[in-house]
Design a protein around this motif. Structure first.
Motif, PDB file in Angstrom:
ATOM      1  N   HIS A 254       0.806  -1.230   0.000  1.00 31.20           N
ATOM      2  CA  HIS A 254       0.000   0.000   0.000  1.00 31.20           C
ATOM      3  C   HIS A 254       0.833   1.272   0.000  1.00 31.20           C
ATOM      4  N   ALA A 255       1.924   1.303   0.746  1.00 32.91           N
ATOM      5  CA  ALA A 255       2.718   2.534   0.864  1.00 32.91           C
ATOM      6  C   ALA A 255       3.573   2.744  -0.382  1.00 32.91           C
ATOM      7  N   GLU A 256       4.114   3.958  -0.485  1.00 33.58           N
ATOM      8  CA  GLU A 256       4.995   4.309  -1.598  1.00 33.58           C
ATOM      9  C   GLU A 256       6.281   4.928  -1.060  1.00 33.58           C
ATOM     10  N   ALA A 257       7.304   4.909  -1.904  1.00 35.30           N
ATOM     11  CA  ALA A 257       8.577   5.554  -1.601  1.00 35.30           C
ATOM     12  C   ALA A 257       8.945   6.460  -2.775  1.00 35.30           C
ATOM     13  N   TRP A 258       9.993   7.243  -2.572  1.00 36.15           N
ATOM     14  CA  TRP A 258      10.437   8.216  -3.568  1.00 36.15           C
ATOM     15  C   TRP A 258      11.826   7.829  -4.055  1.00 36.15           C
ATOM     16  N   VAL A 259      11.942   7.548  -5.343  1.00 31.44           N
ATOM     17  CA  VAL A 259      13.223   7.145  -5.924  1.00 31.44           C
ATOM     18  C   VAL A 259      13.455   7.937  -7.205  1.00 31.44           C
ATOM     19  N   ASN A 260      14.520   8.697  -7.238  1.00 34.30           N
ATOM     20  CA  ASN A 260      14.926   9.431  -8.447  1.00 34.30           C
ATOM     21  C   ASN A 260      13.772  10.216  -9.067  1.00 34.30           C
ATOM     22  N   GLY A 261      13.039  10.918  -8.216  1.00 32.97           N
ATOM     23  CA  GLY A 261      11.990  11.807  -8.700  1.00 32.97           C
ATOM     24  C   GLY A 261      10.658  11.167  -8.962  1.00 32.97           C
ATOM     25  N   SER A 262      10.490   9.907  -8.577  1.00 36.85           N
ATOM     26  CA  SER A 262       9.237   9.210  -8.848  1.00 36.85           C
ATOM     27  C   SER A 262       8.723   8.506  -7.594  1.00 36.85           C
TER      28      SER A 262
ATOM     29  N   CYS B  30       9.215  -7.190   5.030  1.00 38.34           N
ATOM     30  CA  CYS B  30       9.870  -8.261   5.778  1.00 38.34           C
ATOM     31  C   CYS B  30      10.577  -7.684   7.003  1.00 38.34           C
ATOM     32  N   MET B  31      11.180  -8.551   7.803  1.00 40.70           N
ATOM     33  CA  MET B  31      11.836  -8.073   9.018  1.00 40.70           C
ATOM     34  C   MET B  31      12.965  -7.096   8.703  1.00 40.70           C
ATOM     35  N   ASP B  32      13.714  -7.361   7.632  1.00 40.30           N
ATOM     36  CA  ASP B  32      14.907  -6.573   7.329  1.00 40.30           C
ATOM     37  C   ASP B  32      14.886  -5.921   5.952  1.00 40.30           C
ATOM     38  N   GLN B  33      13.873  -6.187   5.150  1.00 42.56           N
ATOM     39  CA  GLN B  33      13.919  -5.760   3.757  1.00 42.56           C
ATOM     40  C   GLN B  33      12.537  -5.390   3.220  1.00 42.56           C
ATOM     41  N   ILE B  34      12.555  -4.498   2.237  1.00 42.56           N
ATOM     42  CA  ILE B  34      11.356  -4.118   1.490  1.00 42.56           C
ATOM     43  C   ILE B  34      11.725  -4.162   0.011  1.00 42.56           C
ATOM     44  N   VAL B  35      10.789  -4.587  -0.809  1.00 43.32           N
ATOM     45  CA  VAL B  35      10.979  -4.559  -2.256  1.00 43.32           C
ATOM     46  C   VAL B  35      10.115  -3.448  -2.841  1.00 43.32           C
ATOM     47  N   LEU B  36      10.691  -2.670  -3.752  1.00 41.78           N
ATOM     48  CA  LEU B  36       9.969  -1.621  -4.456  1.00 41.78           C
ATOM     49  C   LEU B  36       9.802  -2.016  -5.910  1.00 41.78           C
TER      50      LEU B  36
ATOM     51  N   ALA C 174      17.452   3.343 -12.241  1.00 42.39           N
ATOM     52  CA  ALA C 174      18.013   3.305 -10.891  1.00 42.39           C
ATOM     53  C   ALA C 174      19.138   2.295 -10.834  1.00 42.39           C
ATOM     54  N   GLU C 175      19.992   2.471  -9.830  1.00 39.90           N
ATOM     55  CA  GLU C 175      21.089   1.541  -9.628  1.00 39.90           C
ATOM     56  C   GLU C 175      21.375   1.420  -8.140  1.00 39.90           C
ATOM     57  N   ARG C 176      22.124   0.419  -7.780  1.00 39.14           N
ATOM     58  CA  ARG C 176      22.500   0.192  -6.394  1.00 39.14           C
ATOM     59  C   ARG C 176      23.124   1.461  -5.812  1.00 39.14           C
ATOM     60  N   GLY C 177      22.686   1.839  -4.610  1.00 46.35           N
ATOM     61  CA  GLY C 177      23.212   3.023  -3.950  1.00 46.35           C
ATOM     62  C   GLY C 177      22.372   4.256  -4.120  1.00 46.35           C
ATOM     63  N   ASP C 178      21.400   4.234  -5.035  1.00 46.80           N
ATOM     64  CA  ASP C 178      20.550   5.405  -5.213  1.00 46.80           C
ATOM     65  C   ASP C 178      19.685   5.641  -3.976  1.00 46.80           C
ATOM     66  N   GLU C 179      19.459   6.896  -3.677  1.00 48.50           N
ATOM     67  CA  GLU C 179      18.686   7.274  -2.503  1.00 48.50           C
ATOM     68  C   GLU C 179      17.224   6.845  -2.621  1.00 48.50           C
ATOM     69  N   VAL C 180      16.680   6.379  -1.497  1.00 50.66           N
ATOM     70  CA  VAL C 180      15.258   6.066  -1.365  1.00 50.66           C
ATOM     71  C   VAL C 180      14.732   6.887  -0.185  1.00 50.66           C
ATOM     72  N   VAL C 181      13.696   7.667  -0.438  1.00 46.72           N
ATOM     73  CA  VAL C 181      13.059   8.417   0.642  1.00 46.72           C
ATOM     74  C   VAL C 181      11.745   7.716   0.957  1.00 46.72           C
ATOM     75  N   LEU C 182      11.670   7.117   2.132  1.00 47.78           N
ATOM     76  CA  LEU C 182      10.422   6.459   2.520  1.00 47.78           C
ATOM     77  C   LEU C 182       9.376   7.488   2.912  1.00 47.78           C
ATOM     78  N   PHE C 183       9.790   8.489   3.691  1.00 45.67           N
ATOM     79  CA  PHE C 183       8.920   9.647   3.917  1.00 45.67           C
ATOM     80  C   PHE C 183       9.781  10.839   4.305  1.00 45.67           C
ATOM     81  N   GLY C 184       9.236  12.031   4.105  1.00 45.06           N
ATOM     82  CA  GLY C 184       9.988  13.245   4.392  1.00 45.06           C
ATOM     83  C   GLY C 184       9.058  14.417   4.611  1.00 45.06           C
TER      84      GLY C 184
ATOM     85  N   ASP D  71       1.160   9.742   4.991  1.00 43.63           N
ATOM     86  CA  ASP D  71       0.838   8.873   3.860  1.00 43.63           C
ATOM     87  C   ASP D  71       1.063   7.411   4.235  1.00 43.63           C
ATOM     88  N   TRP D  72       2.143   7.161   4.953  1.00 44.01           N
ATOM     89  CA  TRP D  72       2.395   5.790   5.429  1.00 44.01           C
ATOM     90  C   TRP D  72       1.341   5.366   6.439  1.00 44.01           C
ATOM     91  N   ALA D  73       0.910   6.308   7.262  1.00 46.52           N
ATOM     92  CA  ALA D  73      -0.124   5.988   8.240  1.00 46.52           C
ATOM     93  C   ALA D  73      -1.417   5.591   7.553  1.00 46.52           C
TER      94      ALA D  73
END
Length: 382
Positions: A303-311, A320-326, A333-343, A354-356
């Motif tokens: 249900h939730a969304e994240a922000w990656v490279n302007g999208s 999961c306990m330690d991981q999320i898949v987008l 995108a490539e490994r190391g690119d910033e992910v903003v879960l919320f801001g 939005d996450w709430a």
């Protein structure tokens, strides 16, 4: 244009706390209650934002009081250097109150038994007490004959030099619903309690009833002191009051991480536990190294969304306990690119609320539960 990359060498994600935004939110709340003193509530590690640093910023912004739940939280503030008025309003059975009282922390008593525990705490200093009234929330404090007994016991303890009575307070159950008749009923009950206390010859220094929502919407309950919590962190106290932007508030915390794996997958690919998400077309998946073990809401799965490279990109499958898949779709995108879960939302990224909404909860839970391996960083920490 170079894409932002993140290292997070000390942990998989970073909670960035903007203390300038926090102070600005306190100024907005001060303007909403200009005749009352301001208590900045920093309980639960400042709603997950970092109590010592946030408390320092609150004092810089002019907050006359700080509010916490427990004496342990108050002691943390004292160890961090704070010397101003602090109220700790929970008194669990068996709590050692003496160190906090001797450090000048005010404590609460919501029953005769709690008052007796304060008096018997064995502190060197005379305890400074706020009396808690149940005006209709049925959570803390007492009412009716029990309240009269509390007031009588408090008066006697004061006359004996055992305590100082500094305040009387209560808490609103429906302040985030401004039209609820419960608000008026509680306001009336609080007024009656204040009058009854006065009949015992006690007129405390501060009367306080207003939380964030009432600070913004109900001037009649501002009294001597308002307690501002969730709104000071840039979250709306409730949907009926509007968004943070509507209220002139800025979310204080940003939660960022980085892609640890990026790969292209075909249509029909099941993602994460239970395959509750299946790709509908060829797409790019991005792996994020945080999960519910770090306080990310599992209920936000799919249900939730994240922000990656302007999208904005969706959470794909279960958290999961330690991981999320987008599901990055065709976002480059490539490994190391910033992910903003919320801001703060200033770039179009999700905000905590939005996450709430995605998890069918409240913004309070999104920010207060963060922990685990998440590193907290403060900006503008003057």
């Amino acid at each position: 244009m170079t894409r932002p990359t993140m290292s997070h060498a000390a942990g998989p994600a970073e909670a960035v706390v903007d203390l300038a935004a926090y102070r600005a939110n306190l100024a907005v709340l001060r303007a909403a209650a200009p005749t009352a003193l301001q208590m900045a509530v920093v309980k639960a590690d400042a709603y997950g934002h970092g109590a010592v640093e946030t408390a320092r910023a609150a004092r810089q912004a002019g907050a006359e009081w700080l509010g916490v739940a427990t004496v342990e939280e108050a002691s943390t503030l004292r160890r961090g250097g704070d010397r101003g008025p602090v109220l700790a309003w929970l008194s669990p059975a068996g709590a050692d109150l003496a160190p906090a009282i001797d450090a000048g922390v005010d404590v609460a008593a919501g029953s005769v038994a709690q008052l007796e525990a304060v008096v018997a705490a064995g502190a060197t200093n005379r305890p400074r007490v706020h009396l808690k009234v149940d005006t209709g929330m049925a959570r803390g404090g007492v009412r009716g004959a029990e309240l009269s007994a509390l007031f009588e016991a408090a008066r006697d303890a004061r006359h004996a030099g055992r305590i100082e009575i500094v305040g009387i307070f209560s808490h609103l159950a429906c302040a985030d619903e401004p039209s609820s008749p419960v608000n008026a009923a509680q306001e009336h009950a609080f007024g009656e309690a204040v009058a009854e206390l006065a009949s015992y010859g006690v007129e405390p220094e501060v009367r306080h009833l207003a939380n964030s929502a009432a600070t913004l919407t109900r001037p009649s309950v501002h009294h001597d002191l308002v307690r501002v919590g969730i709104a000071s962190y840039g979250l709306s106290p409730g949907p009926q009051l509007g968004t943070p932007s509507d209220l002139g508030l800025t979310p204080v915390m940003s939660l960022t991480t980085a892609l640890s794996l990026v790969r292209r997958v075909p249509p029909g690919t099941g993602v994460s536990y239970g395959h509750t998400y299946v790709t509908k077309r060829e797409t790019t998946l991005g792996l994020v190294p945080v999960g519910y073990g770090d306080g990310i809401l599992r209920a936000a799965s799919n249900h939730a969304e994240a922000w990656v490279n302007g999208s904005l990109v969706p959470i794909a499958g279960r958290v999961c306990m330690d991981q999320i898949v987008l599901d990055l779709g065709d976002v480059v995108a490539e490994r190391g690119d910033e992910v903003v879960l919320f801001g703060s939302g200033s770039r179009g990224e999700p905000i905590a609320e939005d996450w709430a909404q995605a998890a069918a909860t409240i913004g309070y839970e999104v920010v207060t539960r963060l922990g685990g391996r998440i590193v907290r960083t403060f900006v503008d920490a003057t």
